[in-house]
Design a protein around this motif. Structure first.
Motif, PDB file in Angstrom:
ATOM      1  N   TRP A 210       8.656  -1.994   2.305  1.00  0.00           N
ATOM      2  CA  TRP A 210       8.215  -3.325   2.688  1.00  0.00           C
ATOM      3  C   TRP A 210       9.385  -4.307   2.741  1.00  0.00           C
ATOM      4  O   TRP A 210       9.295  -5.346   3.394  1.00  0.00           O
ATOM      5  CB  TRP A 210       7.164  -3.849   1.713  1.00  0.00           C
ATOM      6  CG  TRP A 210       5.819  -3.240   1.873  1.00  0.00           C
ATOM      7  CD1 TRP A 210       5.161  -2.473   0.968  1.00  0.00           C
ATOM      8  CD2 TRP A 210       4.952  -3.334   3.013  1.00  0.00           C
ATOM      9  NE1 TRP A 210       3.945  -2.091   1.477  1.00  0.00           N
ATOM     10  CE2 TRP A 210       3.793  -2.609   2.720  1.00  0.00           C
ATOM     11  CE3 TRP A 210       5.054  -3.968   4.262  1.00  0.00           C
ATOM     12  CZ2 TRP A 210       2.726  -2.494   3.615  1.00  0.00           C
ATOM     13  CZ3 TRP A 210       3.995  -3.855   5.155  1.00  0.00           C
ATOM     14  CH2 TRP A 210       2.857  -3.131   4.836  1.00  0.00           C
ATOM     15  N   SER A 211      10.481  -3.998   2.041  1.00  0.00           N
ATOM     16  CA  SER A 211      11.657  -4.866   2.086  1.00  0.00           C
ATOM     17  C   SER A 211      12.873  -4.054   2.498  1.00  0.00           C
ATOM     18  O   SER A 211      12.912  -2.846   2.300  1.00  0.00           O
ATOM     19  CB  SER A 211      11.893  -5.494   0.715  1.00  0.00           C
ATOM     20  OG  SER A 211      12.135  -4.496  -0.242  1.00  0.00           O
TER      21      SER A 211
ATOM     22  N   ASN B 178       5.371  -7.638   7.780  1.00  0.00           N
ATOM     23  CA  ASN B 178       4.998  -8.011   6.405  1.00  0.00           C
ATOM     24  C   ASN B 178       3.910  -9.080   6.387  1.00  0.00           C
ATOM     25  O   ASN B 178       3.030  -9.055   5.518  1.00  0.00           O
ATOM     26  CB  ASN B 178       6.223  -8.506   5.643  1.00  0.00           C
ATOM     27  CG  ASN B 178       7.179  -7.388   5.331  1.00  0.00           C
ATOM     28  OD1 ASN B 178       7.563  -6.611   6.199  1.00  0.00           O
ATOM     29  ND2 ASN B 178       7.604  -7.287   4.083  1.00  0.00           N
TER      30      ASN B 178
ATOM     31  N   ASN C  80       0.782  -7.284   6.779  1.00  0.00           N
ATOM     32  CA  ASN C  80       0.631  -6.071   5.949  1.00  0.00           C
ATOM     33  C   ASN C  80       0.312  -4.855   6.807  1.00  0.00           C
ATOM     34  O   ASN C  80      -0.589  -4.064   6.492  1.00  0.00           O
ATOM     35  CB  ASN C  80      -0.467  -6.268   4.902  1.00  0.00           C
ATOM     36  CG  ASN C  80      -0.031  -7.182   3.773  1.00  0.00           C
ATOM     37  OD1 ASN C  80       1.155  -7.352   3.520  1.00  0.00           O
ATOM     38  ND2 ASN C  80      -0.991  -7.789   3.103  1.00  0.00           N
TER      39      ASN C  80
END
Length: 124
Positions: free
Chosen positions: A53-54, A74, A77
């Motif tokens: 996610w990062s 992000n 989601n």
């Protein structure tokens, strides 16, 4: 709990493209890595691609490298799998999965949450 819902599968001719989506909901803050796996009839589930996610790191199986691209949004989601130059051997049910540990893995057993899968069929 984390819920994952895949969409975007279908029937395509060899050489064509499809884009799969995986919408995550629930306690998504518990997840670090999102992965795509696939399972063809009579075969074991295999790793396709993964992303965190990062950061910018992405990971691919050798069989799809250069043809598939994993990406994320992000804000929504959502994780995507852009599949180009599809081959009949790409035919499988594709699953989205989420892992609550930081480091990525190709081991399906190390993922904690799974979607219901979406069928991809590539005709020759």
């Amino acid at each position: 709990q984390v819920q994952l819902v895949e969409s975007g599968g279908g029937l395509v001719q060899a050489g064509g493209s499809l884009r799969l989506s995986c919408a995550a909901s629930g306690r998504t803050f518990r997840t670090y890595v999102m992965g795509w796996f696939r399972q063809a009839p009579g075969k074991e589930r295999e790793f396709v691609a993964a992303i965190r996610w990062s950061g910018d790191d992405t990971y691919y199986a050798d069989s799809v490298k250069g043809r598939f691209t994993i990406a994320r949004d992000n804000g929504k989601n959502t994780v995507f799998l852009q599949m180009n130059s599809l081959k009949p051997e790409d035919t499988a049910v594709y699953y989205c999965a989420a892992r609550t540990r930081y480091y990525y893995s190709q081991d399906s057993g190390s993922y904690d949450y799974w979607g219901q899968g979406t069928q991809v069929t590539v005709s020759s």
